[in-house]
Scaffold this active site. Structure first.
Site, PDB file in Angstrom:
ATOM      1  N   LYS A  83      65.938  77.832  50.595  1.00 25.92           N
ATOM      2  CA  LYS A  83      65.973  76.527  49.936  1.00 25.92           C
ATOM      3  C   LYS A  83      64.670  76.098  49.284  1.00 25.92           C
ATOM      4  O   LYS A  83      64.394  74.908  49.106  1.00 25.92           O
ATOM      5  CB  LYS A  83      66.477  75.415  50.892  1.00 25.92           C
ATOM      6  CG  LYS A  83      67.708  75.760  51.671  1.00 25.92           C
ATOM      7  CD  LYS A  83      68.736  76.571  50.917  1.00 25.92           C
ATOM      8  CE  LYS A  83      69.452  75.829  49.837  1.00 25.92           C
ATOM      9  NZ  LYS A  83      70.354  76.784  49.089  1.00 25.92           N
ATOM     10  N   THR A  84      63.874  77.081  48.932  1.00 25.79           N
ATOM     11  CA  THR A  84      62.616  76.776  48.252  1.00 25.79           C
ATOM     12  C   THR A  84      62.632  77.222  46.786  1.00 25.79           C
ATOM     13  O   THR A  84      61.621  77.094  46.094  1.00 25.79           O
ATOM     14  CB  THR A  84      61.433  77.475  48.958  1.00 25.79           C
ATOM     15  OG1 THR A  84      61.706  78.880  48.975  1.00 25.79           O
ATOM     16  CG2 THR A  84      61.249  76.961  50.374  1.00 25.79           C
ATOM     17  N   GLY A  85      63.753  77.807  46.340  1.00 26.65           N
ATOM     18  CA  GLY A  85      63.852  78.190  44.934  1.00 26.65           C
ATOM     19  C   GLY A  85      64.071  79.662  44.622  1.00 26.65           C
ATOM     20  O   GLY A  85      63.942  80.060  43.462  1.00 26.65           O
ATOM     21  N   TRP A  88      66.426  80.528  41.604  1.00 22.19           N
ATOM     22  CA  TRP A  88      65.766  80.396  40.297  1.00 22.19           C
ATOM     23  C   TRP A  88      64.818  81.574  40.068  1.00 22.19           C
ATOM     24  O   TRP A  88      64.810  82.195  39.000  1.00 22.19           O
ATOM     25  CB  TRP A  88      65.013  79.069  40.282  1.00 22.19           C
ATOM     26  CG  TRP A  88      64.523  78.612  38.945  1.00 22.19           C
ATOM     27  CD1 TRP A  88      64.886  79.098  37.710  1.00 22.19           C
ATOM     28  CD2 TRP A  88      63.593  77.553  38.704  1.00 22.19           C
ATOM     29  NE1 TRP A  88      64.228  78.413  36.727  1.00 22.19           N
ATOM     30  CE2 TRP A  88      63.438  77.457  37.305  1.00 22.19           C
ATOM     31  CE3 TRP A  88      62.884  76.673  39.525  1.00 22.19           C
ATOM     32  CZ2 TRP A  88      62.591  76.513  36.713  1.00 22.19           C
ATOM     33  CZ3 TRP A  88      62.040  75.738  38.944  1.00 22.19           C
ATOM     34  CH2 TRP A  88      61.901  75.662  37.545  1.00 22.19           C
ATOM     35  N   HIS A 142      64.096  87.012  52.883  1.00 22.80           N
ATOM     36  CA  HIS A 142      63.605  85.780  53.513  1.00 22.80           C
ATOM     37  C   HIS A 142      62.667  86.145  54.670  1.00 22.80           C
ATOM     38  O   HIS A 142      62.223  85.281  55.416  1.00 22.80           O
ATOM     39  CB  HIS A 142      64.754  84.942  54.072  1.00 22.80           C
ATOM     40  CG  HIS A 142      65.548  84.210  53.025  1.00 22.80           C
ATOM     41  ND1 HIS A 142      64.992  83.676  51.900  1.00 22.80           N
ATOM     42  CD2 HIS A 142      66.872  83.885  52.977  1.00 22.80           C
ATOM     43  CE1 HIS A 142      65.929  83.077  51.179  1.00 22.80           C
ATOM     44  NE2 HIS A 142      67.073  83.195  51.812  1.00 22.80           N
ATOM     45  N   ARG A 164      57.854  75.472  48.660  1.00 20.03           N
ATOM     46  CA  ARG A 164      58.219  74.146  48.165  1.00 20.03           C
ATOM     47  C   ARG A 164      57.752  73.086  49.159  1.00 20.03           C
ATOM     48  O   ARG A 164      57.580  73.395  50.351  1.00 20.03           O
ATOM     49  CB  ARG A 164      59.756  74.145  48.060  1.00 20.03           C
ATOM     50  CG  ARG A 164      60.370  72.944  47.455  1.00 20.03           C
ATOM     51  CD  ARG A 164      61.881  73.102  47.403  1.00 20.03           C
ATOM     52  NE  ARG A 164      62.442  72.048  46.580  1.00 20.03           N
ATOM     53  CZ  ARG A 164      63.726  71.823  46.407  1.00 20.03           C
ATOM     54  NH1 ARG A 164      64.616  72.613  47.014  1.00 20.03           N
ATOM     55  NH2 ARG A 164      64.157  70.848  45.651  1.00 20.03           N
ATOM     56  N   TYR A 230      57.448  75.757  43.879  1.00 14.69           N
ATOM     57  CA  TYR A 230      58.626  75.328  43.107  1.00 14.69           C
ATOM     58  C   TYR A 230      58.239  74.188  42.165  1.00 14.69           C
ATOM     59  O   TYR A 230      58.639  74.161  41.000  1.00 14.69           O
ATOM     60  CB  TYR A 230      59.714  74.875  44.100  1.00 14.69           C
ATOM     61  CG  TYR A 230      60.983  74.361  43.485  1.00 14.69           C
ATOM     62  CD1 TYR A 230      62.015  75.245  43.142  1.00 14.69           C
ATOM     63  CD2 TYR A 230      61.186  72.993  43.268  1.00 14.69           C
ATOM     64  CE1 TYR A 230      63.196  74.760  42.592  1.00 14.69           C
ATOM     65  CE2 TYR A 230      62.355  72.510  42.723  1.00 14.69           C
ATOM     66  CZ  TYR A 230      63.370  73.398  42.386  1.00 14.69           C
ATOM     67  OH  TYR A 230      64.539  72.914  41.849  1.00 14.69           O
TER      68      TYR A 230
HETATM   69  P1  A3P Z   1      68.090  71.148  45.844  1.00 14.21           P
HETATM   70  O1  A3P Z   1      68.998  71.379  47.011  1.00 14.21           O
HETATM   71  O2  A3P Z   1      66.910  70.306  46.196  1.00 14.21           O
HETATM   72  O3  A3P Z   1      68.796  70.643  44.653  1.00 14.21           O
HETATM   73  P2  A3P Z   1      67.512  78.317  47.087  1.00 14.21           P
HETATM   74  O4  A3P Z   1      67.357  79.076  45.833  1.00 14.21           O
HETATM   75  O5  A3P Z   1      66.494  78.576  48.106  1.00 14.21           O
HETATM   76  O6  A3P Z   1      68.901  78.324  47.604  1.00 14.21           O
HETATM   77  O7  A3P Z   1      67.126  76.810  46.696  1.00 14.21           O
HETATM   78  C1  A3P Z   1      68.056  76.026  46.155  1.00 14.21           C
HETATM   79  C2  A3P Z   1      67.301  74.871  45.515  1.00 14.21           C
HETATM   80  O8  A3P Z   1      66.847  75.279  44.246  1.00 14.21           O
HETATM   81  C3  A3P Z   1      68.258  73.729  45.326  1.00 14.21           C
HETATM   82  O9  A3P Z   1      67.481  72.549  45.421  1.00 14.21           O
HETATM   83  C4  A3P Z   1      68.774  74.006  43.929  1.00 14.21           C
HETATM   84  O10 A3P Z   1      69.300  72.883  43.289  1.00 14.21           O
HETATM   85  C5  A3P Z   1      67.519  74.527  43.244  1.00 14.21           C
HETATM   86  N1  A3P Z   1      67.823  75.439  42.141  1.00 14.21           N
HETATM   87  C6  A3P Z   1      68.758  76.412  42.090  1.00 14.21           C
HETATM   88  N2  A3P Z   1      68.750  77.026  40.908  1.00 14.21           N
HETATM   89  C7  A3P Z   1      67.789  76.427  40.176  1.00 14.21           C
HETATM   90  C8  A3P Z   1      67.313  76.611  38.837  1.00 14.21           C
HETATM   91  N3  A3P Z   1      67.851  77.521  38.037  1.00 14.21           N
HETATM   92  N4  A3P Z   1      66.313  75.822  38.421  1.00 14.21           N
HETATM   93  C9  A3P Z   1      65.749  74.885  39.229  1.00 14.21           C
HETATM   94  N5  A3P Z   1      66.169  74.659  40.499  1.00 14.21           N
HETATM   95  C10 A3P Z   1      67.179  75.425  40.974  1.00 14.21           C
END
Ligand code: A3P
Length: 337
Positions: A83-85, A88, A142, A164, A230
């Protein structure tokens, strides 16, 4: 001494059937010697392996990866706490390293989840390297830095880490958890989960230790470990996408930049584009395992400071203080606002 792991959970991962019974026995025996806690009231406890808490399917997957995963010399490993990005980061790294093969109208990212184009070593390790597309030198984990399969280090593979603000990571984790098929098995409130996060007893926790291992490694070997936040990626996406490309050995040429290659990758990998694709709206990950989830769950708000939507200012300040103390002297700060 840990309590006995639930047999159905231990078989529920997507890391293969552990056909090698010797490995299986060795891993279970090792697991049973680990400290365990069940504050989450789950059918089985969390175990502490190499300093970090997790459920048995994940730990067995990590043990399997440590024993069997053979990196390639040009591999780049994308590392993160959940959940840190990483969703993406995987999309950006994949679009970068495959940009001579695909463009924004042919990229596999249009039909596959970012998680399906980069193998996740703890859950895919049983399949070895034979099933990997070796033209794409990416893998993800992870796992903590000190638990990475040794081949990554002996081969000097490059590592990219994303972290993050812990407050937003916790909020994102809470939303993600509550949508899991197994969530009803837990009897935990938002406040209790926050307590566990502050104590460091959660999947892949303590969060700050995970970040610190990679932070220290990035200071010691900046040519080997690239460290991202992030929030920085959100604020100055273009700069950091180029930084990522440079580090991975796929720097953009001036000609590519002039033709808008950086902007096209940013657009393709944006939250808006990815979350609107059919595969990410209706597709699923790892069906019929405890890791099953809808691809859509990886895309939510992507907002810096979203912790304020559910945490009180006192909770935020408390977590900030805890993390500040844990990081003191490291030169790293994580609180974004
Ligand atoms: P939020 O839950 O705060 O919206 P992970 O990749 O670790 O599963 O993290 C998911 C987090 O990254 C979520 O944050 C999600 O919305 C955000 N996220 C996923 N894809 C993204 C992207 N393409 N650009 C920016 N943030 C993204």
């Amino acid at each position: 001494m840990g309590s006995s792991p639930d047999e159905s959970m231990m078989n529920s991962g997507d890391f293969g059937t552990l056909e090698d019974e010797n490995d299986r026995e060795e891993f279970i025996n090792k697991l049973l010697t680990l400290p365990s806690r069940n504050d989450w009231n789950f059918p089985e406890p969390l175990y502490q392996y190499q300093g970090f808490w997790n459920f048995s399917p994940y730990i067995i997957g990590l043990m399997l990866a440590q024993k069997r995963f053979q990196a390639q010399p040009n591999d780049i490993i994308l590392c993160s706490h959940p959940k840190t990005g990483p969703t993406w980061l995987k999309a950006l790294a994949f679009a970068n390293v495959t940009r001579s093969q695909y463009d924004d109208s042919t990229s596999p990212l249009l039909t596959k989840s970012p998680h399906d184009v980069v193998p996740f070593i703890e859950l895919d390790a049983a399949q070895g390297v034979d099933n990997r597309d070796l033209k794409v030198p990416l893998a993800a984990t992870h796992g903590p830095f000190n638990s990475l399969p040794t081949s990554f280090r002996t081969l000097g593979c490059k590592i990219v880490y994303i972290c993050r603000d812990p407050k937003d990571a916790f909020m994102s984790l809470w939303h993600f958890m509550t949508k899991q098929i197994w969530f009803p098995l837990l009897s935990i409130t938002f406040e209790d989960a926050f307590e566990m996060f502050c104590e460091g007893v959660l999947v892949h926790g303590p969060y700050w230790e995970h970040v610190l291992e990679y932070w220290r490694a990035s200071l010691e070997s900046p040519e080997m470990v690239l460290f991202f936040k992030y929030e920085d990626l959100k604020t100055n996406t273009s700069f950091h996408v180029k930084r990522l490309a440079d580090f991975m050995g796929f720097a953009f040429t001036p000609e590519e930049e002039k033709q808008g290659a950086v902007d096209k990758i940013i657009e393709l990998c944006s939250l808006e584009t990815l979350s609107s694709l059919e595969v990410n709206r209706n597709g699923k990950q790892r069906e019929n395992s405890m890791f099953e989830c809808r691809n859509g769950l990886f895309f939510r708000k992507g907002k810096v400071g979203d912790w304020k939507s559910a945490m009180t200012p006192e909770m935020g300040a408390r977590l900030d203080r805890i993390v500040e103390l844990k990081l003191s002297g490291s030169g790293l700060t994580l609180s974004a606002n």
